[in-house]
Motif scaffolding. Structure first.
Motif, PDB file in Angstrom:
ATOM      1  N   ILE A 174       0.839  -1.202   0.000  1.00 12.20           N
ATOM      2  CA  ILE A 174       0.000   0.000   0.000  1.00 12.20           C
ATOM      3  C   ILE A 174       0.874   1.253   0.000  1.00 12.20           C
ATOM      4  O   ILE A 174       0.594   2.227  -0.716  1.00 12.20           O
ATOM      5  CB  ILE A 174      -0.952  -0.011   1.206  1.00 12.20           C
ATOM      6  CG1 ILE A 174      -1.988  -1.131   1.045  1.00 12.20           C
ATOM      7  CG2 ILE A 174      -1.658   1.338   1.353  1.00 12.20           C
ATOM      8  CD1 ILE A 174      -2.877  -1.326   2.252  1.00 12.20           C
ATOM      9  N   LYS A 175       1.935   1.230   0.779  1.00 14.13           N
ATOM     10  CA  LYS A 175       2.850   2.375   0.808  1.00 14.13           C
ATOM     11  C   LYS A 175       3.441   2.641  -0.570  1.00 14.13           C
ATOM     12  O   LYS A 175       3.511   3.794  -1.025  1.00 14.13           O
ATOM     13  CB  LYS A 175       3.970   2.111   1.822  1.00 14.13           C
ATOM     14  CG  LYS A 175       4.990   3.224   1.921  1.00 14.13           C
ATOM     15  CD  LYS A 175       6.079   2.893   2.943  1.00 14.13           C
ATOM     16  CE  LYS A 175       7.125   4.010   3.012  1.00 14.13           C
ATOM     17  NZ  LYS A 175       8.193   3.701   3.994  1.00 14.13           N
ATOM     18  N   ILE A 223       0.673   6.524  -7.147  1.00 19.74           N
ATOM     19  CA  ILE A 223      -0.564   7.064  -7.735  1.00 19.74           C
ATOM     20  C   ILE A 223      -1.148   8.255  -6.979  1.00 19.74           C
ATOM     21  O   ILE A 223      -2.052   8.913  -7.495  1.00 19.74           O
ATOM     22  CB  ILE A 223      -1.641   5.959  -7.895  1.00 19.74           C
ATOM     23  CG1 ILE A 223      -2.164   5.484  -6.546  1.00 19.74           C
ATOM     24  CG2 ILE A 223      -1.107   4.805  -8.723  1.00 19.74           C
ATOM     25  CD1 ILE A 223      -3.360   4.538  -6.680  1.00 19.74           C
ATOM     26  N   SER A 224      -0.645   8.551  -5.780  1.00 22.37           N
ATOM     27  CA  SER A 224      -1.175   9.710  -5.046  1.00 22.37           C
ATOM     28  C   SER A 224      -1.034  11.021  -5.819  1.00 22.37           C
ATOM     29  O   SER A 224      -1.910  11.893  -5.702  1.00 22.37           O
ATOM     30  CB  SER A 224      -0.498   9.832  -3.680  1.00 22.37           C
ATOM     31  OG  SER A 224      -0.914   8.798  -2.821  1.00 22.37           O
ATOM     32  N   PRO A 225       0.024  11.211  -6.626  1.00 19.19           N
ATOM     33  CA  PRO A 225       0.089  12.453  -7.413  1.00 19.19           C
ATOM     34  C   PRO A 225      -1.072  12.623  -8.384  1.00 19.19           C
ATOM     35  O   PRO A 225      -1.326  13.747  -8.848  1.00 19.19           O
ATOM     36  CB  PRO A 225       1.418  12.305  -8.168  1.00 19.19           C
ATOM     37  CG  PRO A 225       2.251  11.428  -7.300  1.00 19.19           C
ATOM     38  CD  PRO A 225       1.283  10.439  -6.725  1.00 19.19           C
ATOM     39  N   LEU A 226      -1.784  11.547  -8.687  1.00 22.81           N
ATOM     40  CA  LEU A 226      -2.910  11.636  -9.628  1.00 22.81           C
ATOM     41  C   LEU A 226      -4.207  12.045  -8.948  1.00 22.81           C
ATOM     42  O   LEU A 226      -5.189  12.374  -9.619  1.00 22.81           O
ATOM     43  CB  LEU A 226      -3.113  10.288 -10.329  1.00 22.81           C
ATOM     44  CG  LEU A 226      -1.923   9.745 -11.113  1.00 22.81           C
ATOM     45  CD1 LEU A 226      -2.253   8.375 -11.691  1.00 22.81           C
ATOM     46  CD2 LEU A 226      -1.519  10.704 -12.220  1.00 22.81           C
ATOM     47  N   GLY A 227      -4.244  11.999  -7.625  1.00 23.81           N
ATOM     48  CA  GLY A 227      -5.457  12.329  -6.890  1.00 23.81           C
ATOM     49  C   GLY A 227      -5.572  11.523  -5.615  1.00 23.81           C
ATOM     50  O   GLY A 227      -4.684  10.741  -5.268  1.00 23.81           O
ATOM     51  N   THR A 255      -7.173  -9.169  -2.010  1.00 21.36           N
ATOM     52  CA  THR A 255      -7.395  -8.133  -3.016  1.00 21.36           C
ATOM     53  C   THR A 255      -7.314  -6.774  -2.332  1.00 21.36           C
ATOM     54  O   THR A 255      -7.798  -6.601  -1.215  1.00 21.36           O
ATOM     55  CB  THR A 255      -8.778  -8.292  -3.678  1.00 21.36           C
ATOM     56  OG1 THR A 255      -8.862  -9.571  -4.305  1.00 21.36           O
ATOM     57  CG2 THR A 255      -9.004  -7.217  -4.743  1.00 21.36           C
ATOM     58  N   LEU A 256      -6.699  -5.825  -3.016  1.00 20.21           N
ATOM     59  CA  LEU A 256      -6.666  -4.452  -2.532  1.00 20.21           C
ATOM     60  C   LEU A 256      -7.614  -3.632  -3.410  1.00 20.21           C
ATOM     61  O   LEU A 256      -7.436  -3.552  -4.627  1.00 20.21           O
ATOM     62  CB  LEU A 256      -5.244  -3.897  -2.618  1.00 20.21           C
ATOM     63  CG  LEU A 256      -5.028  -2.482  -2.083  1.00 20.21           C
ATOM     64  CD1 LEU A 256      -5.371  -2.407  -0.599  1.00 20.21           C
ATOM     65  CD2 LEU A 256      -3.594  -2.029  -2.321  1.00 20.21           C
ATOM     66  N   TYR A 257      -8.625  -3.055  -2.771  1.00 18.80           N
ATOM     67  CA  TYR A 257      -9.608  -2.240  -3.476  1.00 18.80           C
ATOM     68  C   TYR A 257      -9.153  -0.782  -3.418  1.00 18.80           C
ATOM     69  O   TYR A 257      -8.994  -0.216  -2.335  1.00 18.80           O
ATOM     70  CB  TYR A 257     -10.984  -2.388  -2.843  1.00 18.80           C
ATOM     71  CG  TYR A 257     -11.525  -3.788  -2.901  1.00 18.80           C
ATOM     72  CD1 TYR A 257     -12.380  -4.184  -3.929  1.00 18.80           C
ATOM     73  CD2 TYR A 257     -11.173  -4.735  -1.937  1.00 18.80           C
ATOM     74  CE1 TYR A 257     -12.867  -5.480  -3.994  1.00 18.80           C
ATOM     75  CE2 TYR A 257     -11.649  -6.033  -1.995  1.00 18.80           C
ATOM     76  CZ  TYR A 257     -12.499  -6.405  -3.021  1.00 18.80           C
ATOM     77  OH  TYR A 257     -12.977  -7.688  -3.081  1.00 18.80           O
ATOM     78  N   ILE A 258      -8.962  -0.185  -4.589  1.00 18.93           N
ATOM     79  CA  ILE A 258      -8.454   1.181  -4.684  1.00 18.93           C
ATOM     80  C   ILE A 258      -9.552   2.049  -5.288  1.00 18.93           C
ATOM     81  O   ILE A 258      -9.867   1.931  -6.480  1.00 18.93           O
ATOM     82  CB  ILE A 258      -7.177   1.231  -5.538  1.00 18.93           C
ATOM     83  CG1 ILE A 258      -6.131   0.240  -4.994  1.00 18.93           C
ATOM     84  CG2 ILE A 258      -6.611   2.643  -5.583  1.00 18.93           C
ATOM     85  CD1 ILE A 258      -4.945   0.038  -5.916  1.00 18.93           C
ATOM     86  N   THR A 259     -10.135   2.882  -4.447  1.00 14.64           N
ATOM     87  CA  THR A 259     -11.294   3.677  -4.848  1.00 14.64           C
ATOM     88  C   THR A 259     -10.913   5.142  -4.976  1.00 14.64           C
ATOM     89  O   THR A 259     -10.380   5.730  -4.030  1.00 14.64           O
ATOM     90  CB  THR A 259     -12.425   3.539  -3.811  1.00 14.64           C
ATOM     91  OG1 THR A 259     -12.743   2.155  -3.632  1.00 14.64           O
ATOM     92  CG2 THR A 259     -13.671   4.292  -4.259  1.00 14.64           C
ATOM     93  N   ILE A 282      -9.873  11.840 -12.122  1.00 15.99           N
ATOM     94  CA  ILE A 282      -8.714  10.949 -12.035  1.00 15.99           C
ATOM     95  C   ILE A 282      -8.389  10.415 -13.430  1.00 15.99           C
ATOM     96  O   ILE A 282      -9.274  10.003 -14.173  1.00 15.99           O
ATOM     97  CB  ILE A 282      -9.006   9.771 -11.082  1.00 15.99           C
ATOM     98  CG1 ILE A 282      -9.170  10.261  -9.650  1.00 15.99           C
ATOM     99  CG2 ILE A 282      -7.929   8.714 -11.177  1.00 15.99           C
ATOM    100  CD1 ILE A 282      -7.902  10.711  -8.996  1.00 15.99           C
ATOM    101  N   ASP A 283      -7.121  10.415 -13.772  1.00 12.18           N
ATOM    102  CA  ASP A 283      -6.674   9.827 -15.042  1.00 12.18           C
ATOM    103  C   ASP A 283      -6.542   8.316 -14.825  1.00 12.18           C
ATOM    104  O   ASP A 283      -5.511   7.823 -14.379  1.00 12.18           O
ATOM    105  CB  ASP A 283      -5.340  10.436 -15.457  1.00 12.18           C
ATOM    106  CG  ASP A 283      -4.887   9.986 -16.842  1.00 12.18           C
ATOM    107  OD1 ASP A 283      -5.375   8.944 -17.320  1.00 12.18           O
ATOM    108  OD2 ASP A 283      -4.021  10.662 -17.434  1.00 12.18           O
ATOM    109  N   PHE A 284      -7.620   7.569 -15.146  1.00  8.39           N
ATOM    110  CA  PHE A 284      -7.644   6.130 -14.883  1.00  8.39           C
ATOM    111  C   PHE A 284      -6.614   5.392 -15.730  1.00  8.39           C
ATOM    112  O   PHE A 284      -6.021   4.414 -15.272  1.00  8.39           O
ATOM    113  CB  PHE A 284      -9.047   5.572 -15.136  1.00  8.39           C
ATOM    114  CG  PHE A 284      -9.926   5.573 -13.916  1.00  8.39           C
ATOM    115  CD1 PHE A 284     -10.095   4.427 -13.169  1.00  8.39           C
ATOM    116  CD2 PHE A 284     -10.573   6.733 -13.517  1.00  8.39           C
ATOM    117  CE1 PHE A 284     -10.892   4.414 -12.042  1.00  8.39           C
ATOM    118  CE2 PHE A 284     -11.374   6.746 -12.394  1.00  8.39           C
ATOM    119  CZ  PHE A 284     -11.543   5.585 -11.643  1.00  8.39           C
ATOM    120  N   ASP A 285      -6.407   5.831 -16.945  1.00  7.87           N
ATOM    121  CA  ASP A 285      -5.441   5.145 -17.802  1.00  7.87           C
ATOM    122  C   ASP A 285      -4.032   5.251 -17.223  1.00  7.87           C
ATOM    123  O   ASP A 285      -3.269   4.275 -17.208  1.00  7.87           O
ATOM    124  CB  ASP A 285      -5.471   5.726 -19.215  1.00  7.87           C
ATOM    125  CG  ASP A 285      -6.745   5.366 -19.962  1.00  7.87           C
ATOM    126  OD1 ASP A 285      -7.389   4.373 -19.581  1.00  7.87           O
ATOM    127  OD2 ASP A 285      -7.099   6.085 -20.920  1.00  7.87           O
TER     128      ASP A 285
END
Length: 389
Positions: free
Chosen positions: A26-27, A33-37, A47-51, A57-60
């Motif tokens: 997670i770290k 990906i934190s810079p994206l939002g 499973t890690l659920y990332i919401t 958010i730029d999903f691509d």
């Protein structure tokens, strides 16, 4: 709501220390990906659920970054739905239309359903049959192919929600960077050493880089090339420190005082000794190189014995049994190949002997090494620069 489901790879097999690996993963994901939002993270059933919690958010781009993170076995871009079959069909079919036909034009499909919540009134077989019928009704151009479908649609009924996914992409695998300590990579700027760095990062090692330069024999562009490699490798390996050491004085001394045919091995031993001292000062547990047996004169079995003898640390050589084609394949996969093949010389190609010793003997190496000034190794930090990536 569209989310990412990051499926565990090797982490799923861990026992009592599984939580440690999860926290590290997670770290590492947050760093990428934190810079994206803003995102919310939840762990459940390997499973890690990332919401996403931010708009636009730029999903691509988030998907691309997730695929470079070691520890993730697969990435599923999915829609989260209420656990009601009618709502699954009502909301899931429009989502599938977007995901199936935006980037792909499949002709066949199959349904894979998993009912983790056994209280859901339909079992897995019923879900596959009923939802498959709904997909056929919505997209009459598709046909069912259970063996070699163009696309596999996954329907999962979990504890809190139902999830539909039309894209399951293979992740980077391995275990999270930072779980196995840290090591120092001898980064030359060629094809092999970046691959070696990524392969050991895949086994959980945090890796920093040691690069040797030889101005004026090597140019500033050669160093810029290595910096570009570090920037590219940081996508897989996490934060990287690049140590650059000027080796010109040592190379000229070896050239002037030792037999020409021994220069390659003596230089490698000098590099190893400097790396060993840096490891001692900065608490690295191992040295990593991109050596492959028999590829060049410094990588014969006898030469490797001589270089290993220079340090009291383990030396990891993850590509040692690979041929060049195999190494290039990995380099292309991690996107370092194009940078590595830029035509700028590194210090290993400076003063290369015409006829290097292929089977050097340790007693000869020690004899010639005694002619060299040991102060360079003791004071190498005076010529060292550090840059973070």
């Amino acid at each position: 709501m569209e989310i990412f489901m990051a499926k565990y790879g090797e982490i799923a097999l861990k026992g009592n220390n599984k939580r440690y690996f999860e926290q590290r993963l997670i770290k590492n994901i947050k760093r990428r990906i934190s810079p994206l939002g803003e995102f919310e993270y939840m762990r459940a059933q390997s499973t890690l659920y990332i919401t996403p919690m931010s708009e636009n958010i730029d999903f691509d781009e988030a998907e691309r970054r997730l695929l470079t993170i070691f520890g993730i076995g697969a990435v599923q871009r999915s829609i989260s739905l209420p656990k009601d079959y009618n709502e699954i069909v009502r909301l899931g079919i429009p989502y599938l239309e977007k995901r199936l036909f935006l980037r792909k034009f499949p002709k066949s499909f199959k349904i894979e359903a998993r009912r983790a919540d056994k209280t859901f009134p339909m079992n897995s077989m019923e879900l596959m049959r009923e939802f498959g019928g709904a997909v056929l009704e919505a997209f009459p151009s598709l046909q069912v192919d259970l063996h070699t479908p163009d696309v596999t649609i996954r329907l999962e009924i979990r504890d809190r929600n139902a999830f539909i996914c039309a894209d399951r992409l293979k992740g980077a695998g391995g275990i999270p960077v930072g779980c196995s300590g840290k090591a120092l990579v001898l980064l030359s700027g060629g094809i092999d050493s970046p691959v070696a760095a990524a392969m050991m990062a895949k086994r959980g090692l945090s890796v920093d880089m040691l690069h040797f330069q030889s101005p004026p024999y090597t140019s500033e562009r050669a160093l810029m090339k290595v910096e570009s490699l570090c920037e590219r490798l940081s996508e897989y390996c996490g934060e990287i420190n690049l140590y650059s050491v000027n080796l010109t004085q040592a190379q000229e001394e070896i050239r002037d005082t030792c037999p020409d045919e021994y220069m390659t091995v003596l230089l490698r031993r000098m590099m190893f000794k400097i790396a060993g001292k840096l490891c001692e000062e900065r608490f690295y547990s191992a040295i990593i190189t991109g050596e492959s047996v028999g590829q060049v004169a410094s990588q014969t079995a006898a030469a490797i014995i001589c270089t290993d003898n220079a340090v009291n640390l383990p030396v990891y050589r993850p590509v040692i049994g690979m041929d060049k084609i195999e190494i290039v394949e990995i380099a292309r996969k991690i996107n370092t190949y194009e940078i590595s093949t830029l035509p700028y010389e590194d210090c290993c190609t400076v003063f290369t002997p015409k006829h290097p010793k292929l089977k050097p003997k340790m007693e000869d190496i020690i004899k010639y090494e005694a002619r060299l000034n040991p102060d360079f190794i003791q004071n190498f930090t005076e010529n060292m620069t550090i840059k973070k990536f």
